[in-house]
Each structure stands twice: as structure tokens, then as C-alpha cells.
Scaffold this motif. Structure first.
Motif, PDB file in Angstrom:
ATOM      1  N   ILE A  34       0.894  -1.057  -0.017  1.00 25.85           N
ATOM      2  CA  ILE A  34       0.086  -0.060   0.081  1.00 25.85           C
ATOM      3  C   ILE A  34       0.999   0.925  -0.120  1.00 25.85           C
ATOM      4  N   ARG A  35       0.627   2.110  -0.780  1.00 30.21           N
ATOM      5  CA  ARG A  35       1.486   3.500  -0.851  1.00 30.21           C
ATOM      6  C   ARG A  35       1.438   4.037   0.492  1.00 30.21           C
ATOM      7  N   GLY A  36       2.666   4.092   0.904  1.00 33.61           N
ATOM      8  CA  GLY A  36       3.176   4.869   2.033  1.00 33.61           C
ATOM      9  C   GLY A  36       3.063   4.243   3.346  1.00 33.61           C
ATOM     10  N   ASP A  78     -12.264  -5.004  11.949  1.00 31.80           N
ATOM     11  CA  ASP A  78     -13.339  -4.086  11.835  1.00 31.80           C
ATOM     12  C   ASP A  78     -13.092  -2.839  12.514  1.00 31.80           C
ATOM     13  N   THR A  79     -12.239  -2.611  13.433  1.00 34.36           N
ATOM     14  CA  THR A  79     -11.704  -1.598  14.097  1.00 34.36           C
ATOM     15  C   THR A  79     -11.195  -0.529  12.804  1.00 34.36           C
ATOM     16  N   VAL A  80     -10.238  -1.068  12.249  1.00 34.51           N
ATOM     17  CA  VAL A  80      -9.254  -0.579  11.179  1.00 34.51           C
ATOM     18  C   VAL A  80     -10.216  -0.072  10.013  1.00 34.51           C
ATOM     19  N   ILE A  89      -4.641  -7.667   7.879  1.00 32.44           N
ATOM     20  CA  ILE A  89      -5.502  -6.234   7.765  1.00 32.44           C
ATOM     21  C   ILE A  89      -5.059  -5.426   6.622  1.00 32.44           C
ATOM     22  N   ARG A  90      -3.671  -5.394   6.257  1.00 35.08           N
ATOM     23  CA  ARG A  90      -3.055  -4.424   5.332  1.00 35.08           C
ATOM     24  C   ARG A  90      -3.803  -4.490   3.876  1.00 35.08           C
ATOM     25  N   GLN A  91      -4.075  -5.544   3.577  1.00 44.63           N
ATOM     26  CA  GLN A  91      -4.617  -5.459   2.115  1.00 44.63           C
ATOM     27  C   GLN A  91      -6.161  -5.553   2.339  1.00 44.63           C
ATOM     28  N   GLN A  92      -6.715  -5.117   3.429  1.00 44.71           N
ATOM     29  CA  GLN A  92      -8.314  -5.037   3.588  1.00 44.71           C
ATOM     30  C   GLN A  92      -8.522  -3.658   3.567  1.00 44.71           C
ATOM     31  N   VAL A  93      -7.644  -2.675   3.758  1.00 48.50           N
ATOM     32  CA  VAL A  93      -7.872  -1.189   3.765  1.00 48.50           C
ATOM     33  C   VAL A  93      -7.240  -0.363   2.482  1.00 48.50           C
TER      34      VAL A  93
END
Lengths: 304, 304, 304
Positions: B10-12, B93-95, B119-123
């Protein structure tokens, strides 16, 4: 105690949707829709708003905070744990303290039903109810309404099923009442014993029969923390009997949508795979929550 | 589960230094050095950042907050205690909630190693890792690096000893790896049983022999809270065997420096009198932490 | 340990009123009166202030926050619960951390008497004492003084009774001392055993005899949390013997006023009906608390 309807309203307060006309509700929804479309608004002077949370909250608390900060307000963020409530200070005295030190409005979440009844006439600043016990949660109801309106434009004639733990929900009653007033046809589903207080007014249905005709299914979170740890179904058997399974979802109308106030018990109220499926509006609801709260906060502060 | 290297970045985002090239690390350090020298930067529009701390923290939490507020961001400050995590809400879910309500980046501290993997690929918004279990703590590593660079300009050929509780540290591994990649010679010291996983890759040395040749000693905090209350040495005997005593400090090279991530166990990892001695950079590290976090946060937000 | 008077003062610090001349106190009160009348002030650059609260607080904490935000400061809001104090970090290290990461001043509430003695010479930034154990609470004293001054213009010759739980109060001593220095005549009332340390210096009186002659009655909160749960009177019998009953209030001079630092134990220290009666200045005190804290914070930051 005098009831709320006997008392004069404080300008800008928002306690329940029941106390509001459909015209006023429509006005708030219209304003919220403008905010959702990028409208900006800032007050003419520096204002303070205090968020008083006497219960844990993520969604409601932080979406209010995002709304408030975007509107340029100073935010006072109060949690029970680190306050003088620990020394026995009452809600009334806490509320009057925030008024005295300069808060222009209060957002309150409290575990007691109708907590606002004995404080709202004691302060001159508007209270926005962010949830009282299992009573009301008007901004949640408004964001549910906004999400439906964005989808169907009108509420008239819509088939809405409210399903699940109605008894412990703080939005079921408001939503059922307001949707009916706005012209929707509301039915209820879930464990029979959780329908108490609803089954005289609303038709109790079986999901398998009625879901294929519904435009909206509003799933409610099982409030485990209010069940004293006792529930007669396993998660799996609840899901199979009363939850939104993939099989049930497959039979929904093509443009029907799924709402859930979150946090979701994944695999219980609905299948894990459905949380972000094409007809789920669960994250859209959260996004709309910010727009609704901007409208509600602006309404509270318009007097300054 | 796919491993991180198989997933697109994810960028950044900033999860570990291991996943970064030395060029990219050098770029961040350069930017951090500019911020340390007074550089200012503000985004072109109003942005929100959420600090989600699932563990207690003072230094990391508030230095992120100082960095963020100086950059003109709106900060959402989340602690587990007063959130819906209390109702069983998951990290995912919090994220996703914070993404839905408008956070443009997330800073997360969590007790579970590699919490970000699922979680990183879910947001769609970047995650900055502010510490995961005893895994990684990339901004701490970066501030250690910045402090060394300010002192010696280059890492090439520097003698660095990492000493103490390596096993429970979330910076030892990153620091050892990155310093080696940047050209430093890294050795390790401390109780033999705390070296597991390190002693094949790095030379295990005796402080009394090697400290006089070192340019940098990085002391690690004894993570009492991860030792289940059991430690076989008294504080005094640990200090005498493995700590930086005044006698040992006297034998260090004239320009050698002392680093410690803090909080310090005074009189254990190092003598109380050395916390603010001439060669201690402990408070300089904290100051640099703000500059590093400005660089990292700016990097996360540059896309907006 | 050297005592405070032997140490040089940090510019802008506020630890106790005892250490201040009446001229300096009058200057702060004058500045506070200007803020109360609408004065505005902002520093020339961005500044950070950290509020470190090691005890629960509503009034003090949030009135500092309102003052600070109105002055345009960045506020770091620290509570013990979610900090590294949980990992055993000392107050000194916490304080030095906030200095290192950029705080320009510190507001501290701590349960230990004189906590500032061993930290004030270790940092270069001013400390504002927001309450130490049962020692001092200078901003509370200042807001009491401001409220009296607004009413009577001068302190000279005023009859002031301080009544109640003097022994556990952190304002009784400062108020008695400063009021005396400013020319008021201070008497004390309440349970005899709560007067220890006061009864040699101040006249112990019976409320029924002296209240009719008083200009000001300062009621003190019974600090239940410091009584180990033991108190020999019921609430009702305390109220009747030592409290401000409606009967006693009826016999007060026409322009006499009631002060109480709050939170009030309603029906104990004073009758519930008197909390907002015509001569109560309890909410005025809270409002004045914001003005006083603006003056004190400005004083701390004037050096930047």
C-alpha cells in the motif's frame, strides 16, 4: 417527573426521533445528504463541543469527532474512567460543569435509558443523544434512513425487515416507528422471545418467506453484553435459524440492500462473506454517520 | 496466509524496515534530518490520522501526536479501554471503521506480532506500524539510525553493540539487520539465553572486552512485563554482569555514544548517573523520534 | 533534599501560592479578570502544552483544556491508564519525555504531596501544579480569589469562614494563608478532628454563631476517597451539625456568598436547594476557573 413532551425543547437538542415530526427528520436528512456530497460549513466563531461517553464506543464516538473537527470545532473528549465520576459525581453535575466551562453543546452516550429526562431542563445548551441504554440512538437511526434514502429516493411503500435482537436494541424501536411514519412497511423477524413489545405493532415474519420480497433488511447486533452471558443458541445455530446466510442472501431481490449498525458478529447475524458483498451498505452506513452527525451538530450550533 | 512480500505494498505504508531497501531508508532519514533542522510541511487539504494504541505507550504515542499536530493534521486518538473492542470488535473491523469514517492513515501499536498481515490488504489507507508484539518497531529503529547518523555521518565501519534483552525486544532484530545492511559491524551482548535467534548471525561478545572498541552501545530495556515476573538476576547483579556501569562507561572511546529506547530501568541497564551523561543520546533519541515520525507521516500522506 | 525556597524558580512555573508574593498573586488575578471580560491572547508561534493527570479529574482537567485550546495551543492529554507508567516509568522520566518531544509547559495533577520538588529542577520547562495530594491546588485557590474579588473588589477586612474537611483538602491551607495575607479575616469551622494543623493559626468557630457575620463561606468537599470509607456521621447528621442548611443560609448577610470547589456532595456540605441559589457562586467559580487558567498558562508561555 414531568415527561419530555410536557417540557419545552432546548433549541437544537436531539434526544429521540419519536419526538420529531417527519418534516424535521426530512430536513435533517436533506442537510446530511448535502454534507455527504461535500458541503462545508463552519461557525462564525470558535465553539466548543463536549463528547461525554459513559460507555465504550468506537463508531459513534469517532464519527462524531470527525464531524466536529471537520466543522472546525474544539472537541472535549470525556471518558468516565478518568473523570470525577470516579469520585461519585453525578451526570447532572458533570453536565453542568461542562456548560460552566464553556461547552456550547453536549454529545452524550449513557447506559441509563432516558438519562436526559432529568438533565435537559437544567442546562441551557443542547444535548445530542448518542445512545441511551436500550432506549434510543437517533443519529444511528438517521444514518440508517440516509442510507436507505440514497438507495431508493423515497421511503414510501418500501418493504423493510428488522431482524434479530430487537429487545436489547437501541435503534429497533426508533427505526420501526420512523420508517412507518415515512411510509415504509416494517416487519420483524428473529427469535420470538426477542420480539416482546414489538409483535403487537409489527408483523412478525419468517425470514425464509419474507426476505425475497424485502427491499431492506436491517440486521441488529446481538448485544451479548446485555444477555448476562446466557443465550440458548450456539452461534452456528443462531446463524442457521435467524441469521442472513448466503443461501438466504441469494434469494433477495436484485436491488435489495443489507444494513447492520456494526460491530458485526461475523458468522452470526450474517455470513462473514456478506459483510462486504455487493448489497451490503455496512461501511456506507459508517461513512453516512459522519454526514448525519455534521448535520445534527450544525443544527445544535446554529443558534450561536 | 500469503506472506507480506507476496502482496503488493500500500502506498506510504511502513510495516518493517526489513521490507525496505537501504535507499528508501536513507531517503526517510534524510527527510527526518530536514525536519529535525526545522523543515515545515503541511498537506494541501485537511487530513485525518488515527492513532490506534492497543497497548500502553507514552513516548511513541505522544511523539506521533506532536509530529501529526505540527503537520496540521486532525488526530483521532484511540485507546482500547474505551472502545468497542470491549464488545469484542476485531482489529480488522476497528481498522475498517476508521477508514470508513474518514481516516487518511493509521498508526497502530498492537501486542500481536505481525498483526498487520491480515489487515493491510483489507484497507486502502496506509498503516504505520508503531510496534507489534516483540516483532518490529520501525520508527524506533529509524530514530536510532538518525541519532547515529547525526553523530558519525556514515554507518560504514561503525562498531555497534546491541546489549540486553534481545529476545523480548521489538527493535533489536530490525536494528541489527538494517545497521549491517548500512555497513556497520554489529555485535551482541547480554545474558546468553536472551540471544536465541541472534547468535548465529551476530558475534556474541563480552562487554568488558568489546565495549572499549565500540562507537555505539544500544542498550535494550528489560521487558519485565514479558518475563512473567521471573528473572534469575537481582537488579544489582544484572547491572554488574550485563549493564552499563560507570566503570564500563569510563573505558568507552571518547566519542562513543549510548542509546536506549527508554523507559530506562535506572540502575539496571545503565547506571542512574549515566542517563544524562555527556555521551548519552537518550533524550536526543526522543527528540529525533518526532522528526522521524514527521517524515514517516508525510510519506504516508503524500498521496493525498 | 533541598527545599523549594532554596532552589531558583523556573520562569513561569506555578507550584504553590505560598511561594508567591501578594503582588504577583494580584497580577495574576488582574490578568484573569481581563480574560474573564473577554480578553484574547495567542502566542506568536505554535506551542504545545501537556496535561499530565495521574488522578481522575473533570473540572480542573477540562477547564485547563478549554483555556489552552482557546489560547490556540496544541494540547497533549495524558492519563496514567494508557501510558508507560503501566510499565513502571517514573514521574521524572515521564516529565522528561514530554520535554524532549516538544512540550513547552506541563500541567500536572498527582496524588503525591509535593511531587514537583524532585522534578522541577530536572526540566527546563515550567510546571503548573494542578493539584498535589492533599497539599496544594493553586489554580483552584486563584479562582476562589477571583470570585471573591469580583464580588467585593477588595479582600481587606472581609470575614471568610472555611468550613468542612480541612484536613484532607488541597485548597484549605493555601486559601487561608493567602486570604490572610491579602487582608481578610479567616475563621474555620467543621468537625474538630478535621481542624488539626489549622486550629493554632485560625479561630475555630461555630457556624451558628459566626455565619451571620460572614461575607464568604467556603465549603469544602468531604474527600470520601481519602477517609478510607470511614466517617462517623451519617450524611444527614453531618449536614445538620456542620453543613450549610437552608436555616443557616437564611441567616446569612444579604450580600454574602457561598463558594464550593465541587463536586458537591448534595445534601451534605450544603442543601441540594442551595447549589444554585442566589448567593451560590459555585458555577461562577467553574467559569472563573477557565479565566484563571488562561492567565496562568499565558504566564508560563510568555517566555517563548
Amino acid at each position: 417527573m414531568v415527561t419530555m413532551t410536557e417540557q419545552k425543547a432546548i433549541r437544537g437538542e436531539l434526544l429521540t426521533l419519536e419526538a420529531m415530526s417527519t418534516v424535521e427528520i426530512s430536513n435533517i436528512l436533506q442537510e446530511a445528504a448535502h454534507f455527504a456530497s461535500g458541503k462545508e460549513w463552519r461557525p462564525n466563531k470558535e465553539l466548543f463541543i463536549a463528547n461525554l461517553f459513559f460507555e465504550p464506543s468506537t463508531r459513534t464516538r469517532y464519527s462524531f469527532e470527525v464531524a466536529e473537527k471537520t466543522l472546525g470545532l474544539h472537541v472535549l473528549s470525556f471518558s468516565e474512567e478518568s473523570s470525577s465520576v470516579q469520585k461519585g459525581e453525578s451526570l447532572l453535575d458533570t453536565v453542568k460543569t461542562f456548560e460552566a466551562i464553556g461547552a456550547n453543546a453536549l454529545v452524550i452516550r449513557h447506559p441509563e435509558n432516558d438519562y436526559y429526562e432529568h438533565i435537559r431542563q437544567q442546562v441551557q445548551i443542547p444535548i445530542i443523544n448518542a445512545g441511551d441504554g436500550n432506549g434510543h440512538h437517533p443519529t444511528q437511526s438517521l444514518l440508517d434512513l440516509l442510507t436507505i434514502q440514497q438507495e431508493f429516493s423515497s421511503f414510501s411503500g418500501l418493504n423493510v425487515i428488522i431482524a434479530g435482537d430487537l429487545r436489547h436494541s437501541r435503534v429497533a424501536r426508533s427505526n420501526a416507528d420512523v420508517l412507518t411514519r415515512l411510509g415504509a412497511k416494517v416487519k420483524i423477524a428473529g427469535p420470538k422471545e426477542w420480539m416482546a413489545g414489538y409483535d403487537e405493532a409489527y408483523q412478525y415474519v419468517n425470514l425464509d418467506d419474507e426476505l425475497p420480497k424485502a427491499d431492506v433488511i436491517m440486521l441488529l447486533r446481538i448485544q451479548h453484553e446485555r444477555h448476562d452471558g446466557k443465550m440458548e443458541w450456539s452461534k452456528e445455530s443462531y446463524h442457521q435459524q435467524f441469521g442472513l446466510t448466503i443461501e438466504r442472501e441469494n434469494r433477495m431481490k436484485s436491488n435489495a440492500i443489507i444494513l447492520h449498525p456494526a460491530p458485526v458478529n461475523r458468522g452470526v447475524e450474517l455470513a462473514n462473506e456478506l459483510v462486504e458483498c455487493g448489497r451490503s451498505r455496512i461501511f456506507k452506513q459508517m461513512k453516512n454517520g459522519v454526514a448525519v452527525r455534521k448535520a445534527v451538530v450544525r443544527r445544535a450550533l446554529d443558534q450561536y
